[in-house]
Scaffold this active site. Structure first.
Site, mmCIF file in Angstrom:
data_model
loop_
_atom_site.group_PDB
_atom_site.id
_atom_site.type_symbol
_atom_site.label_atom_id
_atom_site.label_comp_id
_atom_site.label_asym_id
_atom_site.label_seq_id
_atom_site.Cartn_x
_atom_site.Cartn_y
_atom_site.Cartn_z
ATOM 1 N N SER A 209 -40.240 23.976 24.587
ATOM 2 C CA SER A 209 -40.024 23.400 24.906
ATOM 3 C C SER A 209 -41.709 22.653 24.460
ATOM 4 O O SER A 209 -42.302 23.703 23.799
ATOM 5 C CB SER A 209 -40.202 23.552 26.284
ATOM 6 O OG SER A 209 -41.179 23.935 26.700
ATOM 7 N N LYS A 210 -41.752 21.972 24.896
ATOM 8 C CA LYS A 210 -43.317 20.611 24.383
ATOM 9 C C LYS A 210 -44.637 21.420 25.074
ATOM 10 O O LYS A 210 -45.669 21.936 24.627
ATOM 11 C CB LYS A 210 -43.630 19.576 25.965
ATOM 12 C CG LYS A 210 -43.053 18.545 25.129
ATOM 13 C CD LYS A 210 -43.956 17.638 24.964
ATOM 14 C CE LYS A 210 -42.971 16.779 23.228
ATOM 15 N NZ LYS A 210 -43.507 16.927 22.605
ATOM 16 N N ARG A 211 -44.010 22.685 26.202
ATOM 17 C CA ARG A 211 -45.724 23.467 26.199
ATOM 18 C C ARG A 211 -46.029 24.593 25.013
ATOM 19 O O ARG A 211 -46.986 24.933 25.038
ATOM 20 C CB ARG A 211 -46.025 24.255 27.980
ATOM 21 C CG ARG A 211 -44.703 25.051 27.613
ATOM 22 C CD ARG A 211 -44.277 25.384 28.966
ATOM 23 N NE ARG A 211 -42.869 26.134 29.721
ATOM 24 C CZ ARG A 211 -43.014 27.554 29.515
ATOM 25 N NH1 ARG A 211 -44.788 28.131 29.014
ATOM 26 N NH2 ARG A 211 -41.813 27.701 29.638
ATOM 27 N N GLU B 113 -43.918 14.950 15.359
ATOM 28 C CA GLU B 113 -45.290 15.587 15.288
ATOM 29 C C GLU B 113 -45.671 15.684 14.218
ATOM 30 O O GLU B 113 -46.803 16.164 14.207
ATOM 31 C CB GLU B 113 -45.257 16.457 16.504
ATOM 32 C CG GLU B 113 -45.354 15.095 17.846
ATOM 33 C CD GLU B 113 -45.214 15.897 18.922
ATOM 34 O OE1 GLU B 113 -45.839 16.274 19.505
ATOM 35 O OE2 GLU B 113 -43.818 15.483 19.845
#
Ligand code: GLU
Length: 490
Positions: free
Chosen positions: A254-256, A264
């Site tokens: 995930s994003k973290r 990106e």
């Protein structure tokens, strides 16, 4: 048999790397066997649908070099490839199951279903539909309520109340499931859209898909699918649940853990070839040691028997390392020049004139390809080749060595300007020899003198090799920059 695989994403947002890894495996398997790879858009959850997402999905495949043979953008013999355009097929399948007695209409309101669930939670029994509408009298009552309220119905599968169903997975082997633990799941929603369970089976059959690869989070749904295959008289394709992709801490990626969107990574200057190579090793290996593998080699060797069972870890540091290897050793020089030039064009200050001089980039590229891991680092490494407008402070110029000795620094810079003027053949070897000799005659450490000259000539403390850079800059610009630094100290 022609192997046909498919990538069947739901267009709900930006393409996630975990899903693209599965798409890559699909692609490799199809190519390995000389078959076809299909893109199918599974947009049946209208609440989560995002129209821009389809474009992003296609763009991400294209950028990574995962070419699909059929899909909504390229067409193909089994079009349409978007589920919302295939609703008649799912309805026909649901009607067939209704007629056979393998399904029934459920008229219960969502409010009632919430109450059933809350009650099950209170009694600590497994959640699931209580089968009110499976029974004729219950259904009639629910239908009357629904019609009074102007509501429609869903179609549920009539799961056998006892017995077992076997599921054979190409990676995990055979598992038996106890049917008593399964409820009567929804196949067709009241908005006329199917659920995943029905839709994918109908489509895979219609599109002659031979191998289904999907994340192992789908394993719990597999017994339901076996029931649908059986009821529709469909021979299931090969089904392989591939390991889900986790972050280094063992949680779902995930994003973290950093960027999870392929775009990106593209923006940061990861090369598609490197990301392709990296993703191909998230859950598969050639021989447990080879890391740098070309697309052609992946296609040659990819089979399901080397896909691992346990979750695969996405390690950004390894990706960085691999991207560095691609920049240093794999990408051909002319392609790298083009990539560097594009990056400079995009990210250098707008005050620097365009177009970016490709000839100059070609001379610089060998100096920086050794030093960077991602293309985003390129502009900071070489902006001083493209502008004479350098920005650095006196502190930066003096550094540690001359912090308390500005007049010594100034004298060293004056001597340096003189040395530059005296270099007859302008090569980095001649420059290095001249500056080593100068350091000696000044009684200075070569490293201290070089740092001073480096900031004066480039405006930066970290740069490509100094004398190679000076060679490219040319005598006149080096002299002028040394004079500029002297002026700063005056
Ligand atoms: N639409 C499903 C998803 O995005 C596809 C799963 C599958 O490949 O069958 O998770």
């Amino acid at each position: 048999m022609t192997v046909r695989t498919r990538y069947a994403p739901s267009p709900t947002g930006i393409p996630h790397l975990g899903n693209l890894r599965t798409a890559l495996f699909d692609y490799l398997l199809a190519r390995h066997f000389g078959g076809q790879f299909v893109l199918r858009i599974e947009d049946t959850d209208q609440t989560r649908y995002s129209p821009e997402a389809v474009g992003g999905l296609i763009e991400s495949l294209r950028w990574l070099g995962i070419e699909h043979d059929e899909g909504p953008d390229v067409g193909g013999p089994y079009a349409p490839y978007t589920q919302s355009e295939r609703l008649d097929l799912y309805r026909a399948a649901a009607e067939r199951l209704l007629a056979q007695g393998d399904a029934y209409e459920c008229w219960c309101s969502s409010q009632r279903l919430d109450e059933v669930r809350a009650d099950q939670q209170r009694r600590k029994v497994p959640p699931g539909y209580d089968r009110r509408c499976r029974d004729e009298a219950g259904q009639a009552a629910a239908r009357k309520e629904a019609e009074d309220e102007g509501r429609g119905c869903v179609v549920r599968f009539k799961t056998p109340l006892a017995g077992e169903v076997a599921f054979a997975d190409a990676i995990h082997g055979v598992t038996m499931f106890n049917l008593a633990t399964l409820d009567d799941f929804v196949m067709l929603k009241s908005d006329g859209f199917p659920t995943y369970h029905l839709a994918y089976i109908v489509d895979d059959e219609a599109m002659k898909i031979t191998h289904v690869l999907r994340g192992d989070e789908w394993i719990p749904s597999a017994p339901r699918h076996m029931l649908i295959y059986r009821a529709l008289g469909i021979e299931p394709p090969v089904i392989a649940h591939v390991p889900r992709v986790l972050g280094p801490d063992g949680a779902k990626l995930s994003k973290r853990h950093g960027a999870t969107s392929v775009f990106e990574y593209r923006d940061q200057g990861y090369l598609p070839e490197a990301l392709f190579n990296f993703l191909g090793l998230v859950g598969w290996s050639l021989d447990d040691k080879t890391e740098i593998i070309s697309k052609a080699q992946f296609i040659e060797h990819f089979t399901l028997d080397r896909v691992v069972k346990s979750p695969a870890v996405f390690n950004v540091e390894k990706l960085q390392w691999m991207n560095g290897v691609y920049i240093r050793e794999v990408v051909p020089a002319d392609q790298l020049v083009e990539l560097f030039a594009e990056r400079l064009d995009r990210d250098l200050s707008p005050s620097i004139p365009r177009p970016i001089d490709r000839g100059l980039v070609a001379r610089i590229a060998p100096l920086i390809r050794e030093r960077i891991k991602v293309l985003a680092e390129v502009p900071d490494y070489c902006d001083f080749f493209f502008t004479d407008d350098l920005h650095y402070s006196v502190e930066e110029l003096l550094g540690k060595a001359h912090k308390n000795d500005p007049s010594g620094a100034k004298a060293a810079l004056e001597a340096s300007a003189g040395a530059v003027g005296g270099v007859a053949t302008w090569t980095h070897d001649a420059l290095e020899a001249a500056f080593r000799a100068l350091a000696e005659s000044l009684g200075a450490k070569a490293g201290d003198l070089f740092s001073l000259v480096r900031v004066a000539v480039t405006g930066r403390r970290v740069t490509p090799p100094l004398f190679e850079s000076m060679e490219i800059l040319g005598k006149a610009r080096c002299e002028a920059r040394l004079r500029g630094a002297i002026a700063k100290l005056s």
